[in-house]
Design an enzyme around this catalytic site. Structure first.
Site, PDB file in Angstrom:
ATOM      1  N   GLU A 183       0.957  -1.096   0.156  1.00 47.01           N
ATOM      2  CA  GLU A 183      -0.128  -0.060  -0.188  1.00 47.01           C
ATOM      3  C   GLU A 183       0.789   1.266  -0.045  1.00 47.01           C
ATOM      4  O   GLU A 183       0.361   2.448  -0.583  1.00 47.01           O
ATOM      5  CB  GLU A 183      -0.892   0.066   1.236  1.00 47.01           C
ATOM      6  CG  GLU A 183      -2.082  -1.001   1.050  1.00 47.01           C
ATOM      7  CD  GLU A 183      -3.005  -0.875   0.104  1.00 47.01           C
ATOM      8  OE1 GLU A 183      -3.125   0.196  -0.402  1.00 47.01           O
ATOM      9  OE2 GLU A 183      -3.621  -1.697  -0.402  1.00 47.01           O
ATOM     10  N   SER A 463     -55.281 -19.403  20.242  1.00 46.33           N
ATOM     11  CA  SER A 463     -55.372 -20.297  21.267  1.00 46.33           C
ATOM     12  C   SER A 463     -54.366 -19.978  22.410  1.00 46.33           C
ATOM     13  O   SER A 463     -54.298 -20.630  23.478  1.00 46.33           O
ATOM     14  CB  SER A 463     -55.610 -21.584  20.742  1.00 46.33           C
ATOM     15  OG  SER A 463     -56.680 -21.395  19.774  1.00 46.33           O
TER      16      SER A 463
END
Length: 753
Positions: A183, A463
Site C-alpha cells: 500500500e 389459542s
C-alpha cells in the site's frame, strides 16, 4: 495572477487552520472509534447437562484459550484436560469408575490475585454428562460453571461492526511490512503524500488504462475516518491538506497503529469488520499477534478491496493478490526467496461457521430498547447480554429452514411468495430459572428488514390465550359449588352468545363438536366452543386479571372473544406469561441484559429479577399437567413423534382468520415462543401445529436436549393421578385414534377424584 495567488494562499491558510481544528478534536483524544461493546452470554455448564471433553475443548479453542498440562499452574485464558487418575491427583479428589475425566480452566477476565480461587472444573461421566462441578482452590462443589463471555459486536450508533483495538506492539513485523509493501512502500519517508506514488499511478493509468490509486497509508486513514470515498476535487484537496496535518501532529507509529485499527476489512453478515485485530479473528480465528507471514500477506491483500479479495468467496483473486504482496515484500528485502515460496504455497483459510450473524442484531436491538426504557444511554458502555450464540444460531436455522420449506412445498404460500410476499416468523427463548432471555430471532434476516417482530410485533395470539381461561377456572368453583379440576366436564357444543347487544357463535376447528368432555381434553385439543363456555362461567374480568398478573401488559377487553385470543399481544408478553406458568406461578421479570458497565468499569445496570409468587403453585401445577397433554396427544403431538421426547408442556395458537400461527412451549428449564405470519396480514392458512410446532420441535431437539430429561418438580399440595382407560372412556376422553389409554394428571389436593 498576483490576486489569484494571494486568494489561493488565503484559501489554503484558511483550509489549513479550519481542518486542523476539526482534526485536533479527534486526534488528540485518540478516540477514532468509540463503540458500544456487546458481549454474548457466557457458556453455562450445569450438573447433569449433556456434554463431553471434546465438545467443551472445541468451545474454548474457538475463544483462543491455551492448553496446558494437567500438572501446570493455570493462568488467565488457560485450560487443561485430564484423565480420571490425573484429575484425582490434581484435585486431591477421589473419582469413581463412572467418571472418565475432567476439564479445568480460568477465564481471561479474572484478576491476577484471584486466579487460583477462580479455577472451574467439569467432571465428565461415561454417559456424556457432567457429573460434578468444582470451583477452587480449595475446591468445592458448585451447581454451575461459566465460560468466558465472548465479545459479540461493537456499534457506532446503530451501525454494527466487529473491531478489536490493538497496539502496534501486538502487530507482528511481517504484518506491518506486508501492508507497507503493497500500500505504501515510502510510508516511513514521506510527509503524508507521496509525489512518487502519485506520478507512478498517473503513468500506469495512462499506459495501461487501468485505474490505480496513489494514496499513502496516511491518506487512506484520513479518507477512512474524516472523509467520504466520493471522487471530487474538494474531497481530494481536503485529503491532501489533512494528510500533511496528520503527519505534522503525530509520528509514524501512531498513524500506522490507528490505520490498522480503523481500516475496513470486510463484512461478516451485517457486521463491518474493522481493523486488523477483528480481521485476524474473523479470517483466521487467531489473535493478531499469532499471525504468520502467509496470513499477514493475505490481510494486506484484502485491504485494497475486501469484497474483491475475500478468501472465502473469491479465493483465486485472494491468492493472486497475496502473491503480489509477497513479491513486493521480497522486492523490498522484507522476506527471503524461501519465505516467499513457502507463504505462497500456504492454503487459504476456510470460511468460519458464523454464529447468528443474520439475526443477532435483533437481539441487540432488544438490548438497546431495554436500556432505553430504563433511561440508560448505551453509548460507550460494555453491555453483557444473556445471548446464547449457539441457541440463537439454532433458532435462526430452525425458523429459516421451515419458512423456506413452506415457500417451496405449500401451494398457497408458494403462490404468495411468487407475488412478492415473504413469510416471516420469530423465536424467543427464556431461561426459566434466571428470567434471562437467551434468544431473540425477530425475523428471517436483519439485512432484509430491521423490523424486530419479536419485540415490536403486535399480533393476535389466538389459542395461546386458552391456558389462562383454564387456570382461572382451576382457581374457582363450578356453578354447582365444586372446585374445577382437570376432569371437570365442559359442554363442547355450538351455541350463540349474546353480549352487549351482539351475537357471537364461535366454531371449533373443522366445525366438529365433542359434547361433554373433561377440561384437560378440551384444552389439549383446543376446543373453541368448550373454552368460550368455560370463560363465560368463570368471568371474563377474572381471566383478564390472571393474564395481567402472569405478565401480559397489553390492554385486554372483557369481551367473549378474549377467551379465544382475539386481541393483540407482543411476543415478549407471551414469553413472560408462559415463563410464569413454567415456574409454577412464580413471576420473574425477563431481561436481555445481565449487566452494563461504563468506560470506568462502574456498573450502571445489574439485572436483579423481581421474583414474586402471583398464584398458588399447586393450581398452576394442575394447569401444567393439562398442557403436557397438548404435546403428548393433543394439537402438539407431532413434537414427540418428531424426536423431542423430554417432558414439556405448551399450547398451539391459531387465529380465527389463519393469519397468525403460534406455538408456545416449555420444559422445566426453557420456555420457547414461535410465531409465523405475514407482515402485511395475509392469510397463510397455517395452524399453530403446522406453522409453529415444526420450528419449536427442531430448535428444542438441538438446544432443549442439553438439559436433563426431568419432569416438572410438582409442589406441595398436589396429588398425581393416573386415569386408566375405563375412566377416560367414562369421561368421553377417548375419541380419536391417537388418544392414549392412560393419562397422568396433577390435581390440587382436595380436588382429586
Amino acid at each position: 495572477m498576483t490576486l489569484a495567488i494571494i486568494a489561493g494562499l488565503g484559501v489554503g491558510v484558511y483550509s489549513y487552520f479550519s481542518l486542523e481544528k476539526e482534526m485536533s478534536q479527534k486526534l488528540e483524544s485518540k478516540r477514532f472509534i468509540v463503540p458500544t461493546e456487546y458481549y454474548a452470554g457466557p457458556r453455562v455448564f450445569s450438573v447433569r447437562n449433556s456434554s463431553n471433553s471434546e465438545i467443551v475443548e472445541n468451545a474454548f479453542l474457538k475463544q483462543n484459550f491455551r492448553r496446558r498440562d494437567y500438572d501446570q499452574r493455570l493462568l488467565q485464558g488457560d485450560y487443561f484436560l485430564a484423565t480420571r487418575e490425573q484429575c484425582s491427583a490434581r484435585l486431591q479428589l477421589q473419582l469413581d469408575e463412572n467418571q472418565v475425566g475432567c476439564f479445568a480452566w480460568v477465564n481471561k477476565d479474572v484478576e491476577t490475585d484471584k486466579v487460583d480461587s477462580s479455577i472451574q472444573v467439569l467432571v465428565f461421566q461415561n454417559d456424556n454428562t457432567i457429573s460434578k462441578i468444582l470451583l477452587g482452590a480449595p475446591f468445592q462443589e458448585v451447581p454451575s460453571a461459566f465460560g468466558e463471555a465472548p465479545l459479540l459486536a461493537q456499534y457506532i450508533g446503530n451501525e454494527p461492526l466487529m473491531q478489536k483495538t490493538v497496539t502496534l506492539g501486538e502487530v507482528p513485523p511481517t504484518c506491518s511490512n506486508a501492508i507497507m509493501a503493497i500500500e505504501d512502500a515510502q510510508f516511513l519517508e514521506h510527509g503524508g503524500i507521496s509525489i512518487k506514488g502519485i506520478m507512478r499511478a498517473i503513468v500506469k493509468n495512462i499506459t495501461t488504462g487501468r485505474k490505480e490509486g496513489g494514496s499513502t497509508i496516511t491518506q487512506q486513514l484520513v479518507k477512512n475516518y474524516f472523509l467520504t470515498s466520493e471522487r471530487t476535487f474538494k474531497r481530494k484537496y481536503n485529503e491532501f491538506i489533512m494528510s500533511i496535518l496528520l503527519e505534522s501532529r503525530f509520528n509514524k507509529d501512531e498513524i500506522l497503529e490507528t490505520y490498522l485499527n480503523v481500516i475496513y476489512m470486510g463484512q461478516n453478515g451485517p457486521f463491518q469488520v474493522r481493523g486488523y485485530g477483528a480481521a485476524a479473528r474473523y479470517y483466521f480465528n487467531k489473535e493478531l499477534s499469532d499471525l504468520e507471514l502467509h496470513e499477514c500477506s493475505l490481510l494486506a491483500a484484502i485491504v485494497n478491496s475486501p469484497g474483491l479479495y475475500n478468501p472465502f468467496k473469491k479465493p483465486a483473486n485472494a491468492e493472486r493478490r497475496r502473491r503480489l504482496v509477497l513479491d513486493k515484500m521480497k522486492g523490498l528485502d522484507f522476506i527471503t526467496e524461501s519465505q516467499m515460496a513457502e507463504a505462497a504455497k500456504a492454503s487459504l483459510p476456510s470460511a468460519p461457521v458464523t454464529l447468528a450473524t443474520e439475526t443477532a442484531p435483533y437481539y441487540l436491538d432488544a438490548v438497546r430498547k431495554q436500556l432505553d426504557s430504563l433511561k440508560i444511554p448505551v453509548e460507550g458502555l460494555r453491555i453483557y447480554t444473556a445471548l446464547d450464540l449457539e441457541a440463537q444460531q439454532a433458532a435462526q436455522e430452525s425458523l429459516r429452514n421451515h419458512l423456506d420449506n413452506l415457500e417451496k412445498s405449500n401451494k398457497h404460500i408458494k403462490g404468495l411468495k411468487e407475488k412478492g410476499s415473504s413469510l416471516e416468523g420469530i423465536v424467543l427463548v427464556g431461561d426459566n430459572r434466571s428470567g434471562l432471555v437467551n434468544v431473540v430471532v425477530g425475523g428471517r434476516n436483519y439485512r432484509m428488514t430491521q423490523f424486530n417482530r419479536a419485540i415490536d410485533g403486535h399480533r393476535q395470539v389466538g389459542s395461546t390465550m386458552k391456558p389462562f381461561v383454564y387456570l382461572t377456572a382451576l382457581m374457582n368453583e363450578t356453578p354447582e359449588g365444586k372446585p374445577f379440576s382437570p376432569i371437570t366436564l365442559l359442554n363442547d357444543e355450538k351455541q350463540s352468545i349474546k353480549y352487549e347487544g351482539q351475537t357471537w357463535a364461535p366454531e371449533n376447528y373443522g366445525k366438529k363438536y365433542y359434547g361433554q368432555v373433561p377440561m384437560f381434553y378440551a384444552l389439549k385439543n383446543s376446543m373453541n366452543a368448550a373454552t368460550v363456555n368455560l370463560g363465560m362461567q368463570v368471568g371474563l374480568g377474572n381471566i383478564v386479571d390472571i393474564a395481567h398478573k402472569f405478565g401480559v401488559d397489553s390492554e385486554l377487553k372483557a369481551f367473549p372473544s378474549l377467551t379465544l385470543g382475539a386481541f393483540e399481544m407482543y411476543p415478549r408478553e407471551v414469553l413472560q406469561s408462559y415463563m410464569t406458568i413454567a415456574n409454577m406461578g412464580l413471576r420473574k421479570d425477563i431481561s436481555f441484559v445481565r449487566k452494563a458497565l461504563n468506560a470506568d468499569g462502574k456498573e450502571v445496570y445489574t439485572f436483579n429479577p423481581n421474583d414474586r409468587q402471583v398464584e398458588d403453585p399447586a393450581t398452576v401445577a394442575s394447569l401444567i399437567s393439562m398442557m403436557k397433554q397438548v404435546i403428548i396427544s393433543g394439537s402438539g403431538r407431532a413434537i414427540p413423534l418428531n424426536g423431542f421426547t423430554n417432558p414439556a408442556a405448551g399450547k398451539t395458537g391459531t387465529t380465527n382468520d389463519n393469519k397468525d400461527a403460534w406455538f408456545s412451549g416449555f420444559t422445566p428449564y426453557l420456555t420457547t415462543i414461535v410465531w409465523v405470519g405475514y407482515d402485511n396480514n395475509l392469510q397463510h392458512k397455517l395452524t399453530g401445529a403446522s406453522g409453529g410446532v415444526p420450528v419449536w420441535t427442531d430448535f428444542m431437539k438441538k438446544i432443549g436436549s442439553r438439559y436433563p430429561a426431568d419432569d416438572f418438580a410438582w409442589p406441595e399440595g398436589t396429588v398425581k393421578v393416573t386415569l386408566d382407560e375405563d375412566t377416560l372412556k367414562a369421561l368421553n376422553a377417548v375419541q380419536a385414534p391417537f388418544d392414549p389409554t392412560s393419562v397422568e394428571l396433577i390435581f390440587r389436593k382436595g380436588t382429586e377424584p
